[in-house]
Design a protein around this motif. Sequence first.
Motif, PDB file in Angstrom:
ATOM      1  N   VAL A  37       0.843  -1.198   0.000  1.00 44.80           N
ATOM      2  CA  VAL A  37       0.000   0.000   0.000  1.00 44.80           C
ATOM      3  C   VAL A  37       0.881   1.251   0.000  1.00 44.80           C
ATOM      4  CG1 VAL A  37      -1.713   1.311   1.324  1.00 44.80           C
ATOM      5  CG2 VAL A  37      -1.948  -1.177   1.088  1.00 44.80           C
ATOM      6  N   ALA A  40       2.177   1.617  -3.459  1.00 47.36           N
ATOM      7  CA  ALA A  40       1.112   2.081  -4.360  1.00 47.36           C
ATOM      8  C   ALA A  40       0.840   3.567  -4.140  1.00 47.36           C
ATOM      9  CB  ALA A  40      -0.160   1.265  -4.132  1.00 47.36           C
ATOM     10  N   ALA A  41       0.924   4.025  -2.878  1.00 47.46           N
ATOM     11  CA  ALA A  41       0.730   5.449  -2.592  1.00 47.46           C
ATOM     12  C   ALA A  41       1.808   6.279  -3.288  1.00 47.46           C
ATOM     13  CB  ALA A  41       0.761   5.684  -1.083  1.00 47.46           C
ATOM     14  N   ASP A  43       3.412   5.389  -5.966  1.00 47.02           N
ATOM     15  CA  ASP A  43       3.119   5.303  -7.400  1.00 47.02           C
ATOM     16  C   ASP A  43       2.001   6.277  -7.794  1.00 47.02           C
ATOM     17  OD1 ASP A  43       5.024   3.300  -7.446  1.00 47.02           O
ATOM     18  OD2 ASP A  43       3.601   1.671  -7.873  1.00 47.02           O
ATOM     19  N   LEU A  44       0.969   6.379  -6.944  1.00 42.67           N
ATOM     20  CA  LEU A  44      -0.116   7.329  -7.227  1.00 42.67           C
ATOM     21  C   LEU A  44       0.422   8.761  -7.316  1.00 42.67           C
ATOM     22  CD1 LEU A  44      -3.335   6.504  -5.140  1.00 42.67           C
ATOM     23  CD2 LEU A  44      -3.142   6.786  -7.613  1.00 42.67           C
ATOM     24  N   ALA A  59      -6.611   4.926  -6.647  1.00 46.24           N
ATOM     25  CA  ALA A  59      -5.943   3.658  -6.949  1.00 46.24           C
ATOM     26  C   ALA A  59      -6.607   2.879  -8.092  1.00 46.24           C
ATOM     27  CB  ALA A  59      -5.848   2.803  -5.688  1.00 46.24           C
ATOM     28  N   LEU A  64      -5.594  -0.698  -9.329  1.00 48.59           N
ATOM     29  CA  LEU A  64      -5.678  -1.312  -8.004  1.00 48.59           C
ATOM     30  C   LEU A  64      -7.043  -1.015  -7.389  1.00 48.59           C
ATOM     31  CD1 LEU A  64      -2.198  -0.155  -6.684  1.00 48.59           C
ATOM     32  CD2 LEU A  64      -2.806  -2.443  -7.508  1.00 48.59           C
ATOM     33  N   TRP A  66      -8.244  -0.655  -4.559  1.00 47.24           N
ATOM     34  CA  TRP A  66      -7.959  -0.351  -3.153  1.00 47.24           C
ATOM     35  C   TRP A  66      -8.495   1.032  -2.829  1.00 47.24           C
ATOM     36  CZ3 TRP A  66      -2.005  -1.620  -2.985  1.00 47.24           C
ATOM     37  CH2 TRP A  66      -1.821  -3.000  -3.135  1.00 47.24           C
ATOM     38  N   LEU A  68      -7.652   4.085  -1.811  1.00 46.38           N
ATOM     39  CA  LEU A  68      -6.442   4.892  -1.732  1.00 46.38           C
ATOM     40  C   LEU A  68      -6.566   6.020  -2.755  1.00 46.38           C
ATOM     41  CD1 LEU A  68      -3.431   4.919  -0.609  1.00 46.38           C
ATOM     42  CD2 LEU A  68      -2.868   3.545  -2.607  1.00 46.38           C
ATOM     43  N   VAL A  87      -1.857  11.885   0.249  1.00 47.27           N
ATOM     44  CA  VAL A  87      -2.377  10.549  -0.039  1.00 47.27           C
ATOM     45  C   VAL A  87      -3.155  10.102   1.188  1.00 47.27           C
ATOM     46  CG1 VAL A  87      -1.828   8.152  -0.556  1.00 47.27           C
ATOM     47  CG2 VAL A  87      -0.440   9.958  -1.541  1.00 47.27           C
ATOM     48  N   VAL A  89      -5.426   6.811   2.848  1.00 39.35           N
ATOM     49  CA  VAL A  89      -5.817   5.406   2.806  1.00 39.35           C
ATOM     50  C   VAL A  89      -7.176   5.290   3.488  1.00 39.35           C
ATOM     51  CG1 VAL A  89      -5.178   3.067   3.490  1.00 39.35           C
ATOM     52  CG2 VAL A  89      -3.386   4.734   2.948  1.00 39.35           C
TER      53      VAL A  89
END
Length: 178
Positions: A37, A40-41, A43-44, A59, A64, A66, A68, A87, A89
């Motif tokens: 996660v 991925a954060a 990457d976002l 996401a 994804l 998810w 996020l 970011v 979650v």
Amino acid sequence: MNRRGPRPAGTVRDVLGAPHPVLSAVAEPVDPGDPEVVAAAADLLATLRRTPATTGLAAPQIGLSWRLIAFDAGRHPRSRSWAGETVLVNPRLAGAADWDEGREGCASIPGLTADVRRATRITVHGHLPGSGETVTIEADAVEARCIQHQLDHLDGLLFLDRVPGALSLHRKLHTCDA
């Protein structure tokens, strides 16, 4: 991924276009401390930084399913509130007020904008990736619209799902549309 800390590099990912099935699925809650996660954060954020005229991404837009989101409303010329490059979650809308129509577009639907009715003042709760710290953000104007747009992505909705009719649709003519 603390809003006040250093920025992880992340990898720029492709933004999925509609009608990709992940864009219409309800995203799953995730553990903010999970290393996947956190990655991925990053990457976002990397993808958001490289996506012109975009104030936020979710996401599902990078494949994804998810809960996020990433946003940076300071990139928009009509921004008022600004939480910074953020970011969240498992974000959730805790309050909404002062509804109004405004123009918005989406990186997953290039070339099209629409007039969408949204709250102009919101409160959202979520967690920071990595630390899991609980945060509350109060946003207005463009930032509020951007966050609501991203929250819709987590529920499998596109801005077109909120358009009352064809007369609300517009071709994107310039880059300052939300």
